[in-house]
Design an enzyme around this catalytic site. Structure first.
Site, PDB file in Angstrom:
ATOM      1  N   HIS A 171       0.837  -1.204   0.000  1.00 45.73           N
ATOM      2  CA  HIS A 171       0.000   0.000   0.000  1.00 45.73           C
ATOM      3  C   HIS A 171       0.868   1.250   0.000  1.00 45.73           C
ATOM      4  O   HIS A 171       0.719   2.141  -0.856  1.00 45.73           O
ATOM      5  CB  HIS A 171      -0.911  -0.035   1.226  1.00 45.73           C
ATOM      6  CG  HIS A 171      -1.805   1.157   1.376  1.00 45.73           C
ATOM      7  ND1 HIS A 171      -3.160   1.116   1.123  1.00 45.73           N
ATOM      8  CD2 HIS A 171      -1.562   2.445   1.778  1.00 45.73           C
ATOM      9  CE1 HIS A 171      -3.705   2.305   1.338  1.00 45.73           C
ATOM     10  NE2 HIS A 171      -2.746   3.124   1.747  1.00 45.73           N
ATOM     11  N   GLU A 172       1.785   1.331   0.957  1.00 48.54           N
ATOM     12  CA  GLU A 172       2.605   2.529   1.075  1.00 48.54           C
ATOM     13  C   GLU A 172       3.600   2.658  -0.076  1.00 48.54           C
ATOM     14  O   GLU A 172       3.918   3.779  -0.506  1.00 48.54           O
ATOM     15  CB  GLU A 172       3.336   2.543   2.415  1.00 48.54           C
ATOM     16  CG  GLU A 172       2.424   2.520   3.631  1.00 48.54           C
ATOM     17  CD  GLU A 172       1.388   3.638   3.667  1.00 48.54           C
ATOM     18  OE1 GLU A 172       1.566   4.641   2.962  1.00 48.54           O
ATOM     19  OE2 GLU A 172       0.384   3.492   4.388  1.00 48.54           O
TER      20      GLU A 172
ATOM     21  N   HIS B 223       3.898   6.432  -6.868  1.00 46.61           N
ATOM     22  CA  HIS B 223       3.076   7.527  -7.387  1.00 46.61           C
ATOM     23  C   HIS B 223       3.806   8.853  -7.201  1.00 46.61           C
ATOM     24  O   HIS B 223       3.933   9.661  -8.138  1.00 46.61           O
ATOM     25  CB  HIS B 223       1.736   7.530  -6.652  1.00 46.61           C
ATOM     26  CG  HIS B 223       0.699   8.419  -7.258  1.00 46.61           C
ATOM     27  ND1 HIS B 223      -0.558   8.574  -6.713  1.00 46.61           N
ATOM     28  CD2 HIS B 223       0.711   9.223  -8.356  1.00 46.61           C
ATOM     29  CE1 HIS B 223      -1.261   9.417  -7.446  1.00 46.61           C
ATOM     30  NE2 HIS B 223      -0.508   9.830  -8.442  1.00 46.61           N
TER      31      HIS B 223
END
Length: 639
Positions: free
Chosen positions: A390-391, A397
C-alpha cells in the site's frame, strides 16, 4: 509472565531505519538550510504590486515559487520525519513548530499573489502570455487560481488568514501529541495469563488473535484510556470543526465539504453519492456480519470479534525480507520499470520498518523529492504485507509525479492519492490467491479479501459520514460534546453493521483515535480509491501492457489535470457511481449469507473472474472457493 518490550529508537538497527541523512546530514545542516530559506521572504514581497507589469515579471515570480518549493521540501520532511521517529523528543517537536511558523510567514508574504492574479483582466493576461511564451507552462496554475475567484478575499484579508495558519493547525498538533506521545494503555491479559503491551502498533494484531479473552482485554484497555480523555478529545475535535467552518464561511462556501473538495477539483456529488451507494448496499454487510457470527461460533458478535480471521488454525507470519519478496512478485504485472523503483526503495532505505518507543503510530508514505519516505510499524502479519505494498504504491506515485512533471505540477491531490496504494493491494491479493496451495490459507485469504471490503469500502464510508455529520452539527450550532459525538458514532455503527452485531458502548469512543478526522474530509477517498483500484487492477490483469501504460501515465500525472480527468485516462470514470456500485456488487458476490450460499458458489463465474482468469486462472479460484465452502460451511453443496 514477562511483558514483551518495544525497543528504544537507538536500539533499532540502521538498516531498518529510513535514510534521514539523504535530506540533511545533521540537525545543524537543517538549521542552516532553514535560516537560508528565510531569505526567500523579501524576494517574494518584492513582487507585491508588480505581477501584471509584464510577462517576464510574472514568469520570474512563478519560477521563484518553484525555487521555494524545491528548497523548502527537504526542510519540511526532515523536521516531520525526525519528529515521527520519536514523538516525545522536544527538539524535534520544536523543529516542526519552526517549519510551521516559517510556512505561515511565507504564506503571509505571498498573500498578494491570488488577489493580483484575479485583478488581471483577460486581455492583459493574454498579452502577458504573448510577452513571455514560457509563461504557458504555468497557465493551468493561473487558471486554477482564477477559477476560485468568488472565494478569494482582498490582499489584506488574505494576509490575515495566512497569518492565522499556525493557530488553525493547533487542533491537529494537540491531537497528535495527546494520541501519539501522551496516551499509555494498560497491558492486555491473554487467556493463559500472559501480558501483552497495548500500543497503537500492537492493537490490531491483538484484535486478530484467536484468544477471545486477549481480544476483549486489549479492547477494554484501549478504550478505557480514551474514555478518561473523552472530553479533551471532543474539545480538540470541536476546535478542528470550528476552524474549518470559519474558513469556509470567510471564503463564502456553503459548507466545509464544498470548501474542502473545491480545492481538489472534486464535485461534492461524488462524496454524497458514495454514502448513498454504500447505504444501498447494507444488505451484503449485514449478511457478512451474520456469516461471521456463525463461523466464529459465538452467541453474540462483539466489536472485538471483527478482526479475528474466521478460519481457525492459520497464522500467516512473514519476515520483512519475505514481505519484500512477495511484494515484488505480486506487483510484477505492472512491469519491470515499476519493479525497479520498488527495488530502489527497498535497497536504499526509503522505509522505517519497525515500531520503537514514541514512534508515530500507523503507516504512511511521504513523497519527498529526494525520494519518498515510508513509515511502517511492521509486526509480520498479513496486514503488514498489505501495508507495505500500500505505502509503496503511494511512494511510486510520488516518485513518478516528482520526476515526470514540472515542479508546479508534481503534487497530486488527495482524491487520487489512495488509488495507487489500493491498486497494489488488489494485485497482492490476486497474487496470493494464485500461488497459495494450502486449503486453509486460501480460505484465510478469502476472509481477508472480505475484510478489505468491510474495512475500506464500508468502514471508511462510515468515517466519511461521521465527519460530514459532525461538520453539519457544527454548522447548525449544535454542541459537538463527547456525549454528542459518541451518540452519533454509535448510531452509525449500529446502522452500518446491522442487527446481528453487538455494538459495544466502548466503540462509541472510536472517533477519538482516528487521526484522519483532522485531515479535512480525507477518509472518503479511501473508499472511492478502493473502488477505482478494483476497476484498475482488473483492467491491468485483463489487458496487460496497454492498461499498464495508461496506469503509469496516471501515476506520472501529478496535478497536470483535474483528478477525474486523470482517472479517466487510466480507464475509470469516478464521476459515475458505477465504480462504487461495481465494488459493492463484488462484495455482495463474495458474501454468502443465510439463504444466499448459491450466490457465493456462483462467484468464480461472476465479477471476480475478470481478475482471476489468468494462468492458474478460474480453476484455481474454483478450487479455492470449494476449499472455503468445505472448511467453513461444510460440503453441503457437493463442491
Amino acid at each position: 509472565m514477562e511483558t514483551r518490550k518495544i525497543p528504544a529508537r537507538e536500539d533499532v538497527a540502521a538498516q531498518d531505519k529510513w535514510a534521514i541523512e539523504d535530506l540533511f546530514a545533521t540537525d545543524d545542516a537543517w538549521r542552516e538550510a532553514l535560516a537560508a530559506a528565510k531569505e526567500f521572504i523579501p524576494r517574494v514581497t518584492a513582487f507585491r504590486g508588480h505581477l501584471a507589469e509584464s510577462g517576464e515579471t510574472l514568469l520570474r515570480f512563478f519560477r521563484l515559487d518553484d525555487e521555494i518549493s524545491l528548497a523548502f521540501d527537504p526542510i519540511v520532511h526532515y523536521a516531520q520525519r525526525r519528529s515521527d521517529e520519536d514523538t516525545r523528543v522536544a527538539a524535534y517537536q520544536e523543529m516542526v513548530a519552526q517549519v510551521t511558523r516559517f510556512a505561515v510567514e511565507l504564506q503571509s508574504a505571498a498573500a498578494f499573489e491570488t488577489p493580483e492574479l484575479l485583478a488581471i483582466d483577460d486581455e492583459t493576461l493574454n498579452r502577458l502570455y504573448a510577452e513571455a511564451p514560457e509563461l504557458e507552462n504555468y497557465r493551468l496554475c493561473i487558471d486554477r487560481v482564477r477559477r476560485r475567484r468568488e472565494h478569494v478575499l482582498s490582499d489584506k484579508e488574505e494576509a490575515i488568514l495566512a497569518a492565522a495558519g499556525e493557530m488553525a493547525a493547533s487542533p491537529d498538533d494537540i491531537y497528535s501529541m495527546l494520541n501519539d506521545a501522551d496516551l499509555k494503555f494498560p497491558d492486555a491479559t491473554a487467556g493463559d495469563g500472559e501480558k501483552h503491551p497495548v500500543t497503537h502498533g500492537t492493537y490490531i494484531p491483538l484484535m486478530q488473535s484467536y484468544d477471545r479473552v486477549l481480544r476483549k482485554s486489549a479492547f477494554d484497555s484501549l478504550y478505557s484510556v480514551y474514555g478518561q480523555f473523552r472530553n479533551t478529545s471532543a474539545a480538540t475535535l470541536s476546535a478542528q470543526l470550528k476552524q474549518l467552518l470559519f474558513y469556509a464561511k470567510v471564503r463564502k462556501y456553503p459548507s466545509t465539504l464544498d470548501a474542502a473538495l473545491d480545492g481538489t477539483e472534486v464535485p461534492t456529488e461524488i462524496y454524497r453519492n458514495l454514502i448513498d451507494a454504500v447505504h444501498r448496499s447494507f444488505g451484503p454487510m449485514y449478511r457478512y456480519v451474520e456469516l461471521r457470527k456463525k463461523l466464529l461460533g459465538v452467541d453474540e458478535l462483539h466489536m472485538y470479534d471483527l478482526y479475528v480471521p474466521v478460519v481457525e488454525g492459520v497464522e500467516m507470519k512473514f519476515t520483512f525480507e519475505e514481505a519484500k519478496e512477495i511484494a515484488l512478485k505480486a506487483l510484477a504485472p505492472l512491469g519491470e520499470d515499476y519493479l525497479a523503483l520498488i527495488r530502489e526503495g527497498f535497497e536504499n532505505r526509503w522505509i522505517d520498518v519497525y515500531e520503537n518507543e514514541g514512534k508515530r503510530s500507523g503507516a504512511y508514505s511521504a513523497g519527498a523529492r529526494v525520494h519518498p519516505y515510508v513509515l511502517l510499524n511492521f509486526k509480520g502479519t498479513l496486514d503488514d504485507v498489505f501495508t507495505l505494498v500500500h505505502e509503496m504504491g503511494h511512494s511510486i506515485h510520488s516518485y513518478l509525479s516528482n520526476t515526470r512533471q514540472p515542479t508546479a505540477y508534481q503534487d497530486y491531490v488527495i482524491f487520487v492519492a489512495e488509488v495507487a496504494s489500493t491498486c497494489n493491494e488488489a494485485l497482492l491479493m490476486e497474487y496470493l490467491l494464485s500461488v497459495t496451495t494450502d486449503k486453509k490459507e486460501r480460505a484465510y485469504l478469502i476472509n481477508h479479501f472480505l475484510e478489505q471490503f468491510r474495512g475500506t469500502l464500508y468502514r471508511q464510508t462510515m468515517f466519511a459520514e461521521f465527519e460530514l455529520e459532525a461538520n453539519e452539527m457544527t454548522r447548525r450550532g449544535e454542541g459537538t460534546t463527547a456525549d454528542a459525538l459518541c451518540a452519533l458514532y454509535k448510531k452509525l455503527n449500529e446502522q452500518y453493521f446491522g442487527p446481528e452485531m453487538v455494538v459495544d458502548d466502548e466503540i462509541a469512543l472510536e472517533w477519538a483515535r482516528i487521526p484522519h478526522f483532522y485531515y479535512d474530509y480525507y477518509v472518503y477517498q479511501y473508499a472511492t480509491g478502493y473502488a477505482a483500484a478494483i476497476a484498475l487492477s482488473r483492467r491491468i490483469l485483463r489487458e496487460g501492457e496497454p492498461a499498464v501504460r495508461d496506469y503509469l501515465g496516471f501515476l506520472s500525472g501529478g496535478c497536470s489535470a483535474d483528478p477525474i480527468t486523470l482517472l479517466r485516462g487510466a480507464g475509470v470514470d469516478m464521476a459515475s457511481p458505477k465504480p462504487v456500485e461495481d465494488a459493492t456488487a463484488l462484495f455482495d458476490s463474495l458474501t454468502p449469507g443465510l439463504g444466499g450460499l448459491f450466490h457465493f458458489m456462483w462467484l468464480f463465474a461472476g465479477p471476480l473472474a475478470a481478475i482471476i482468469v489468468r494462468k492458474p486462472g478460474a480453476a484455481l479460484f474454483a478450487e479455492t472457493l470449494a476449499a472455503f465452502l468445505e472448511l467453513t460451511l461444510g460440503n453441503q453443496w457437493g463442491v
